[in-house]
Design a protein around this motif. Structure first.
Motif, PDB file in Angstrom:
ATOM      1  N   GLU A   1       0.669 -40.015  48.836  1.00  0.00           N
ATOM      2  CA  GLU A   1       1.789 -40.719  48.129  1.00  0.00           C
ATOM      3  C   GLU A   1       3.014 -40.389  48.601  1.00  0.00           C
ATOM      4  OE1 GLU A   1       1.854 -43.307  44.884  1.00  0.00           O
ATOM      5  OE2 GLU A   1       0.668 -43.916  46.651  1.00  0.00           O
ATOM      6  N   ILE A   2       2.965 -39.015  48.482  1.00  0.00           N
ATOM      7  CA  ILE A   2       4.173 -37.889  48.908  1.00  0.00           C
ATOM      8  C   ILE A   2       4.604 -38.435  50.475  1.00  0.00           C
ATOM      9  CG2 ILE A   2       5.402 -35.711  49.049  1.00  0.00           C
ATOM     10  CD1 ILE A   2       4.917 -36.450  46.321  1.00  0.00           C
TER      11      ILE A   2
ATOM     12  N   PRO B   1       4.659 -31.006  49.181  1.00  0.00           N
ATOM     13  CA  PRO B   1       5.043 -30.743  48.112  1.00  0.00           C
ATOM     14  C   PRO B   1       4.740 -31.414  47.237  1.00  0.00           C
ATOM     15  CG  PRO B   1       6.909 -31.412  49.444  1.00  0.00           C
ATOM     16  CD  PRO B   1       5.534 -31.426  50.301  1.00  0.00           C
ATOM     17  N   SER B   2       4.772 -31.133  45.945  1.00  0.00           N
ATOM     18  CA  SER B   2       4.525 -31.835  44.653  1.00  0.00           C
ATOM     19  C   SER B   2       5.928 -32.721  44.583  1.00  0.00           C
ATOM     20  CB  SER B   2       4.543 -31.377  43.483  1.00  0.00           C
ATOM     21  OG  SER B   2       5.523 -30.564  43.009  1.00  0.00           O
TER      22      SER B   2
ATOM     23  N   PHE C   1       9.736 -31.796  45.762  1.00  0.00           N
ATOM     24  CA  PHE C   1      10.450 -32.493  46.488  1.00  0.00           C
ATOM     25  C   PHE C   1      11.909 -32.691  45.904  1.00  0.00           C
ATOM     26  CE2 PHE C   1      11.877 -36.321  48.660  1.00  0.00           C
ATOM     27  CZ  PHE C   1      11.564 -36.120  49.739  1.00  0.00           C
ATOM     28  N   PHE C   2      11.852 -33.539  44.712  1.00  0.00           N
ATOM     29  CA  PHE C   2      13.102 -33.804  44.160  1.00  0.00           C
ATOM     30  C   PHE C   2      14.036 -32.546  43.661  1.00  0.00           C
ATOM     31  CE2 PHE C   2      10.525 -37.855  43.736  1.00  0.00           C
ATOM     32  CZ  PHE C   2      11.604 -38.589  44.366  1.00  0.00           C
ATOM     33  N   ASN C   3      13.472 -31.311  43.479  1.00  0.00           N
ATOM     34  CA  ASN C   3      14.170 -30.092  43.120  1.00  0.00           C
ATOM     35  C   ASN C   3      14.820 -29.593  44.169  1.00  0.00           C
ATOM     36  OD1 ASN C   3      13.997 -30.387  40.312  1.00  0.00           O
ATOM     37  ND2 ASN C   3      12.194 -29.220  40.129  1.00  0.00           N
TER      38      ASN C   3
ATOM     39  N   SER D   1      15.836 -33.915  48.818  1.00  0.00           N
ATOM     40  CA  SER D   1      16.188 -35.013  48.019  1.00  0.00           C
ATOM     41  C   SER D   1      17.468 -35.659  48.548  1.00  0.00           C
ATOM     42  CB  SER D   1      16.597 -34.407  46.620  1.00  0.00           C
ATOM     43  OG  SER D   1      17.476 -33.356  46.480  1.00  0.00           O
ATOM     44  N   ILE D   2      18.357 -34.738  49.097  1.00  0.00           N
ATOM     45  CA  ILE D   2      19.796 -35.415  49.519  1.00  0.00           C
ATOM     46  C   ILE D   2      19.271 -36.045  50.750  1.00  0.00           C
ATOM     47  CG2 ILE D   2      22.018 -35.018  50.565  1.00  0.00           C
ATOM     48  CD1 ILE D   2      22.279 -34.909  47.618  1.00  0.00           C
ATOM     49  N   TYR D   3      18.649 -35.736  51.630  1.00  0.00           N
ATOM     50  CA  TYR D   3      18.283 -36.540  52.914  1.00  0.00           C
ATOM     51  C   TYR D   3      17.440 -37.727  52.552  1.00  0.00           C
ATOM     52  CZ  TYR D   3      19.604 -32.423  55.920  1.00  0.00           C
ATOM     53  OH  TYR D   3      20.385 -31.560  56.295  1.00  0.00           O
ATOM     54  N   LEU D   4      16.484 -37.796  51.650  1.00  0.00           N
ATOM     55  CA  LEU D   4      15.855 -38.729  51.310  1.00  0.00           C
ATOM     56  C   LEU D   4      16.802 -39.970  50.922  1.00  0.00           C
ATOM     57  CD1 LEU D   4      13.350 -40.794  50.618  1.00  0.00           C
ATOM     58  CD2 LEU D   4      13.368 -39.545  48.547  1.00  0.00           C
TER      59      LEU D   4
END
Length: 457
Positions: free
Chosen positions: A30-31, A113-114, A118-120, A125-128
């Motif tokens: 999923e990640i 990563p979890s 990832f979001f931390n 997170s910014i690139y996504l």
């Protein structure tokens, strides 16, 4: 970009094996599919999935790169390009052992990563976020959030401990775990080659009576990430840190990320940074049999100047670490004139060509002030204007002798090779001849700058 097939000496008959020191599960998939694919593309994440099958084979199974080429219908250069993306984003590690007959490669798959990791991560997170819409980003984030929200503060923890349930063994025994493979976890983006000037940052903070002890190991890692992501100087980072210090005199990582993002948005017209692959070099183009596209190369070069800190550019251009005076001058120039990185990079390169690699401060600020008044905001505008001011002017345009006009027109910045350009020209040149000379001069100057720029790459 990372090493390519020819740098590795990679050949179709070279052996490879795949190592995976973790158990891949549905959450990992999923990640990869939801979060990494928008950033590095489906070909790269597809290659990760493809290589995963070989981790299940016996260690003595012989695999060659012919298999990859045949089954994926790609050549080794395309294979290496996708591997570069996987390695750069931290999902694969590559190892090689050369001998006289062939080379053996080991590709280690790294556990993704979890979702929380990832979001931390400020860079991931910014690139996504930059690759998908705001609505899609929030949708992806909600997908990984817990669907059950129970406030446990109103409950008492009555869980039994180990010693409540089991007897503690009295007999000691040897327990050798050295042969058990430890699970490989995601270590984030590798920024080991990125250098941030922490010494200057410490000096700036001490001027505000801020102890450097607040910059611990974790804070240094985050500052390096943020500085790399947003191209921040120590002066800019100092201002962001001052806004992120709590009442308890500690550094809030959340505030640091928030203020850095706000600072970048203000400086870049509310546009967040995007994940960009470095442009291919000449060797790549030869192997790919691609025809030369000078216009695209010029655009890539100008974009590179826009995205590179002037301090980093100066270190590469002069092949030495800039002095503290030069760094302070550049930071003052950015803060005072509010020019983009690209404009400042073009300005500094022109001055160094003219002044024998020297950087006279008053001269640079005079030029910067003039360019700002003329509304120059991009590297492309700065480059075109610098070339334009060196065009030969006909004597009929003024009563002044031509060499006097040229001297005044080129006072801002004139590389020595451009000064020699017009020695033998007469004032009777036709417009066509002027245009042809200008075209050749532009090409020669562009090649000179690009060659100097790439020498340290």
């Amino acid at each position: 970009m990372g090493l390519q097939s020819f740098d590795y000496g990679l050949r179709p008959h070279d052996n490879f094996s795949v190592v995976r020191n973790f158990t891949i599960n549905n959450n990992h998939l999923e990640i990869l599919n939801r979060l990494f694919t928008p950033m590095i593309g489906s070909n790269a994440t597809g290659l990760y999935h493809y290589l995963n099958q070989f981790a299940e084979l016996e260690p003595d199974t012989v695999l060659t790169h012919y298999i990859v080429m045949s089954e994926l219908k790609i050549n080794l250069l395309d294979f290496r390009k996708e591997m570069d993306l996987l390695e750069g984003i931290g999902l694969v590690k590559s190892f090689v052992n050369h001998n006289s007959q062939y080379s053996t490669f080991i590709y280690e798959l790294v556990q993704p990563p979890s979702a929380k990791q990832f979001f931390n991560d400020p860079m991931l997170s910014i690139y996504l976020y930059s690759e998908v819409s705001k609505q899609r980003y929030q949708q992806l984030k909600r997908h990984f959030e817990s669907k059950i929200h129970i406030d446990l503060n109103q409950f008492q923890d009555v869980t039994r401990t180990f010693t409540d349930v089991f007897k503690v063994p009295n007999k000691a025994y040897e327990n050798d775990t050295s042969q058990i493979i430890d699970e490989a976890t995601y270590e984030g983006l590798n920024l080991s080659r990125v250098e941030f000037d922490f010494e200057t940052l410490y000096d700036l903070l001490q001027n505000h009576f801020i102890s450097t002890e607040i910059i611990d190991k974790d804070a240094k890692a985050l500052i390096t990430q943020i500085a790399t992501l947003y191209g921040l100087t120590p002066e800019a980072m100092k201002r962001i840190i001052l806004k992120s210090i709590t009442s308890a005199q500690t550094l809030s990582f959340e505030e640091l990320r928030k203020h850095a993002r706000s600072y970048y948005l203000m400086e870049h017209e509310q546009q967040l940074p995007t994940l960009k692959v470095k442009p291919e070099n000449i060797s790549d183009q030869k192997i790919d049999n691609q025809k030369d596209q000078s216009e695209n190369e010029n655009n890539d070069w100008l974009k590179q100047l826009e995205e590179t800190s002037p301090i980093d550019m100066l270190a590469s251009w002069s092949e030495s670490e800039p002095t503290m005076q030069q760094k302070y001058m550049i930071e003052e120039l950015i803060e005072r004139e509010n020019l983009s990185f690209g404009v400042i990079n073009i300005l500094l390169q022109f001055v160094m060509l003219k002044e024998d690699m020297k950087l006279p401060k008053s001269y640079i600020f005079e030029i910067a002030s003039n360019w700002k008044k003329k509304g120059i905001k991009t590297a492309a505008q700065a480059y075109d204007y610098a070339i334009k001011v060196n065009q030969p002017k006909k004597e009929t345009q003024s009563n002044k002798p031509y060499f006097k006009q040229k001297q005044l027109a080129s006072r801002e910045m004139t590389p020595k090779w451009l000064e020699e350009r017009d020695k033998n020209e007469t004032n009777t040149q036709t417009k066509g001849e002027d245009d042809e000379t200008l075209k050749k001069d532009r090409e020669q100057f562009l090649n000179q700058l690009k060659n100097r720029w790439k020498e340290d790459k």
